[in-house]
Design a protein around this motif. Sequence first.
Motif, PDB file in Angstrom:
ATOM      1  N   VAL A 110      32.064  57.451  89.597  1.00 22.68           N
ATOM      2  CA  VAL A 110      32.139  58.184  90.682  1.00 22.68           C
ATOM      3  C   VAL A 110      31.333  59.685  90.449  1.00 22.68           C
ATOM      4  CG1 VAL A 110      33.222  59.321  92.499  1.00 22.68           C
ATOM      5  CG2 VAL A 110      33.852  57.000  91.876  1.00 22.68           C
ATOM      6  N   GLY A 111      31.658  60.311  89.298  1.00 21.84           N
ATOM      7  CA  GLY A 111      30.982  61.349  88.639  1.00 21.84           C
ATOM      8  C   GLY A 111      29.521  61.406  88.564  1.00 21.84           C
ATOM      9  N   ILE A 112      29.169  60.166  87.966  1.00 20.29           N
ATOM     10  CA  ILE A 112      27.617  60.266  87.812  1.00 20.29           C
ATOM     11  C   ILE A 112      27.089  60.001  89.206  1.00 20.29           C
ATOM     12  CG2 ILE A 112      25.893  58.621  86.942  1.00 20.29           C
ATOM     13  CD1 ILE A 112      27.893  57.738  84.935  1.00 20.29           C
ATOM     14  N   LEU A 113      27.563  59.328  90.189  1.00 21.40           N
ATOM     15  CA  LEU A 113      27.021  58.955  91.255  1.00 21.40           C
ATOM     16  C   LEU A 113      26.967  60.435  92.265  1.00 21.40           C
ATOM     17  CD1 LEU A 113      26.090  57.207  93.650  1.00 21.40           C
ATOM     18  CD2 LEU A 113      28.374  56.884  94.482  1.00 21.40           C
ATOM     19  N   LEU A 114      27.828  61.248  92.072  1.00 17.96           N
ATOM     20  CA  LEU A 114      28.113  62.404  92.697  1.00 17.96           C
ATOM     21  C   LEU A 114      27.115  63.392  92.047  1.00 17.96           C
ATOM     22  CD1 LEU A 114      31.787  63.034  92.722  1.00 17.96           C
ATOM     23  CD2 LEU A 114      30.028  62.609  94.995  1.00 17.96           C
ATOM     24  N   TYR A 115      26.789  63.684  90.603  1.00 20.27           N
ATOM     25  CA  TYR A 115      26.211  64.737  90.081  1.00 20.27           C
ATOM     26  C   TYR A 115      25.119  64.117  89.013  1.00 20.27           C
ATOM     27  CZ  TYR A 115      30.142  67.220  92.065  1.00 20.27           C
ATOM     28  OH  TYR A 115      31.167  67.601  92.953  1.00 20.27           O
ATOM     29  N   GLY A 116      25.284  63.012  88.414  1.00 17.47           N
ATOM     30  CA  GLY A 116      24.145  62.354  87.469  1.00 17.47           C
ATOM     31  C   GLY A 116      24.130  63.275  86.453  1.00 17.47           C
ATOM     32  N   ALA A 117      25.402  63.547  85.901  1.00 16.31           N
ATOM     33  CA  ALA A 117      25.573  64.666  84.714  1.00 16.31           C
ATOM     34  C   ALA A 117      25.686  63.519  83.333  1.00 16.31           C
ATOM     35  CB  ALA A 117      27.064  65.340  84.838  1.00 16.31           C
ATOM     36  N   GLN A 118      25.119  64.174  82.293  1.00 19.27           N
ATOM     37  CA  GLN A 118      25.035  63.457  81.192  1.00 19.27           C
ATOM     38  C   GLN A 118      26.349  63.189  80.484  1.00 19.27           C
ATOM     39  OE1 GLN A 118      22.329  61.881  79.698  1.00 19.27           O
ATOM     40  NE2 GLN A 118      21.566  62.427  81.960  1.00 19.27           N
ATOM     41  N   LEU A 119      27.396  64.192  80.785  1.00 19.46           N
ATOM     42  CA  LEU A 119      28.621  64.151  80.222  1.00 19.46           C
ATOM     43  C   LEU A 119      29.347  63.067  80.811  1.00 19.46           C
ATOM     44  CD1 LEU A 119      30.657  65.308  78.230  1.00 19.46           C
ATOM     45  CD2 LEU A 119      31.478  66.918  80.009  1.00 19.46           C
ATOM     46  N   GLY A 120      29.215  62.716  82.048  1.00 24.35           N
ATOM     47  CA  GLY A 120      29.698  61.531  82.715  1.00 24.35           C
ATOM     48  C   GLY A 120      29.467  60.309  82.189  1.00 24.35           C
ATOM     49  N   VAL A 121      27.901  60.207  81.980  1.00 25.10           N
ATOM     50  CA  VAL A 121      27.412  59.018  81.288  1.00 25.10           C
ATOM     51  C   VAL A 121      28.131  58.682  80.081  1.00 25.10           C
ATOM     52  CG1 VAL A 121      25.245  57.813  80.155  1.00 25.10           C
ATOM     53  CG2 VAL A 121      25.183  59.287  82.317  1.00 25.10           C
ATOM     54  N   TRP A 122      28.350  59.679  79.207  1.00 28.20           N
ATOM     55  CA  TRP A 122      28.854  59.338  77.979  1.00 28.20           C
ATOM     56  C   TRP A 122      30.515  59.051  77.920  1.00 28.20           C
ATOM     57  CZ3 TRP A 122      26.805  58.409  73.647  1.00 28.20           C
ATOM     58  CH2 TRP A 122      25.341  59.124  73.528  1.00 28.20           C
ATOM     59  N   THR A 123      30.936  59.740  79.045  1.00 27.37           N
ATOM     60  CA  THR A 123      32.397  59.399  79.389  1.00 27.37           C
ATOM     61  C   THR A 123      32.375  58.074  79.821  1.00 27.37           C
ATOM     62  OG1 THR A 123      32.881  61.493  79.910  1.00 27.37           O
ATOM     63  CG2 THR A 123      34.512  59.760  80.674  1.00 27.37           C
ATOM     64  N   ASN A 124      31.477  57.501  80.748  1.00 24.09           N
ATOM     65  CA  ASN A 124      31.693  55.977  81.197  1.00 24.09           C
ATOM     66  C   ASN A 124      31.413  55.120  80.264  1.00 24.09           C
ATOM     67  OD1 ASN A 124      29.552  53.902  82.770  1.00 24.09           O
ATOM     68  ND2 ASN A 124      31.376  54.560  84.018  1.00 24.09           N
ATOM     69  N   VAL A 125      30.279  55.302  79.145  1.00 25.18           N
ATOM     70  CA  VAL A 125      30.151  54.424  78.380  1.00 25.18           C
ATOM     71  C   VAL A 125      31.125  54.253  77.326  1.00 25.18           C
ATOM     72  CG1 VAL A 125      28.652  53.929  76.096  1.00 25.18           C
ATOM     73  CG2 VAL A 125      27.480  54.869  78.235  1.00 25.18           C
ATOM     74  N   ILE A 126      32.173  55.262  77.049  1.00 24.38           N
ATOM     75  CA  ILE A 126      33.166  55.192  76.059  1.00 24.38           C
ATOM     76  C   ILE A 126      34.282  54.481  76.795  1.00 24.38           C
ATOM     77  CG2 ILE A 126      34.830  56.712  74.965  1.00 24.38           C
ATOM     78  CD1 ILE A 126      33.056  59.000  74.589  1.00 24.38           C
ATOM     79  N   SER A 127      34.263  54.760  78.071  1.00 24.61           N
ATOM     80  CA  SER A 127      35.426  54.176  78.815  1.00 24.61           C
ATOM     81  C   SER A 127      35.302  52.590  78.795  1.00 24.61           C
ATOM     82  CB  SER A 127      35.370  54.736  80.172  1.00 24.61           C
ATOM     83  OG  SER A 127      35.698  55.939  80.286  1.00 24.61           O
ATOM     84  N   LEU A 128      33.981  52.065  78.997  1.00 25.80           N
ATOM     85  CA  LEU A 128      33.791  50.702  79.153  1.00 25.80           C
ATOM     86  C   LEU A 128      33.842  49.745  78.088  1.00 25.80           C
ATOM     87  CD1 LEU A 128      30.602  50.588  81.487  1.00 25.80           C
ATOM     88  CD2 LEU A 128      32.768  50.051  81.964  1.00 25.80           C
ATOM     89  N   PHE A 129      33.378  50.723  76.643  1.00 23.22           N
ATOM     90  CA  PHE A 129      33.761  49.904  75.256  1.00 23.22           C
ATOM     91  C   PHE A 129      35.190  50.051  75.158  1.00 23.22           C
ATOM     92  CE2 PHE A 129      29.155  50.685  74.565  1.00 23.22           C
ATOM     93  CZ  PHE A 129      29.002  49.568  73.666  1.00 23.22           C
ATOM     94  N   VAL A 130      35.962  51.154  75.445  1.00 18.59           N
ATOM     95  CA  VAL A 130      37.320  50.982  75.001  1.00 18.59           C
ATOM     96  C   VAL A 130      37.990  50.229  75.923  1.00 18.59           C
ATOM     97  CG1 VAL A 130      39.366  52.339  75.085  1.00 18.59           C
ATOM     98  CG2 VAL A 130      37.393  53.463  74.340  1.00 18.59           C
TER      99      VAL A 130
END
Length: 484
Positions: free
Chosen positions: A64-84
């Motif tokens: 949702v954070g990426i959809l709102l702002y497209g921030a790179q930090l959100g991308v890294w958090t999302n990738v980490i979350s999916l792998f975990v």
Amino acid sequence: MKTTDKIILLSGLLFGVLFYEQAAGINFFIFSLVQVIGLYFTTPSERKTRNWWLVFAGANISAVGILLYGAQLGVWTNVISLFVLAGLSIEPRSSLVISIFHSLYTVVTGVVHIMTDFVSKTMEKSDWKEHSRLFKNVVIGAVSFGIAMIFVALYRNSNAAFKELTDQIDLSFISAEWIVFTVFGYYLVYLMYRPRKIKQVEEYDTVTSNQLNEEATGITAKWMSVQSENTWARTLLLMLNILLIVVLISELMYELGWVDLVDEVGHSANVHKGVNALIFSIVLAVAVILFFFQGRLNFVKENQWLRVLAVLWIFQNVALVLLTAWKNWMYVEEYFLTYKRIGVFIYLICCVIGLIYTYIKVTGAKSNWFLVRRVGWTIYATLLITPIVNWDQLIIEYNFSQAAGNPQNLDVEYLLDLPESNYPLIYERLADFRTYFPEEWDQRYIHLNEFYTEASSRDWRSFNFRTFNALTTKKQTYEISYEY
């Protein structure tokens, strides 16, 4: 073909379709949604532990954070979350830190593991004794696709409406680069759903308790008596407490103006030096406590003063963190907000939480691994908060509001280094300061055209609300044509 294999194939294709030559936006939201749905239906109910649901929620929050702002930090958090999340779907007892460690290990060694998987699958035998299951699936897929294409050609020749419809399908994006990009996406997705683990690390993580027992000894038991170890710990902690008291008093006297330095130090150097030293001192402080309270010193009868000294040192470190936060705030008031200064505050918050858990570890005779687990979740929770906050807008609004009484310290060049979607807001606020920054104001047409041109080169896959709001603003004094 197994359900997981189907999800991997679909996700690899989605990766190429959604992300090729696009920015972060709704494409990440869609991709993440497919992954969490796939993991939800392929994970047995007994593996959906509390930690699994927390990371499941984290993956959705970051999307949702990426959809709102497209921030790179959100991308890294999302990738980490999916792998975990994928790792916890296989081993729900893993701690967050070890799940991330195994994810990194999987990515680094991924090529080797994929090759071994391919060899093992091709060696599997099924009803066709002379062929592998993988070979049969490839043949079935290729034959089915070929037959479907024959019917497409027949229907195009027999139906004008269908021909016109298929003529509108644009496949120009399919190129050698797109194929390589899609294969890379398949590689990442495959590793996410097929994580690798180091057996010894996994076993240690799953069997280690958060609570120490009286049989715990520690590494010093082999070469030092418990009385000597207790004396050593009390002596060292007493010295460190005295030293830190002197540091805190001297720092307070300087900040309150009670003493003057021979060589005056500005806020910038003071904060930077303080934070850098604090990083090392906090880590060292926690390491010292972990060393002495790893085993038997938690249970000896003579450890009352040792605990008092350890707790006192923890609270002094908290005071040092708060003092550094105050200095950083003074720095912000003078030189305004930046990402680094916000990062300092976030780091200091994590330090305080880590020290609180260290206090619980000392007073509750918890294991060292308890602290590792709790600090890991603290850092992850912090990462989850950051993508859903519009930090760029906060920085811009705060800096321009502060610049009303201190315009010479407004760093416009730093603001223009923020993502280009912030340009309309920056120049809207800069209009009141154009006399102070004439060169930057004269460059507004160039910067805004760059933003609109870049945004127009993307399509719906790169949609995020921050860019959309920037594109649809009507507060500019000129019109620029764009499509989004």
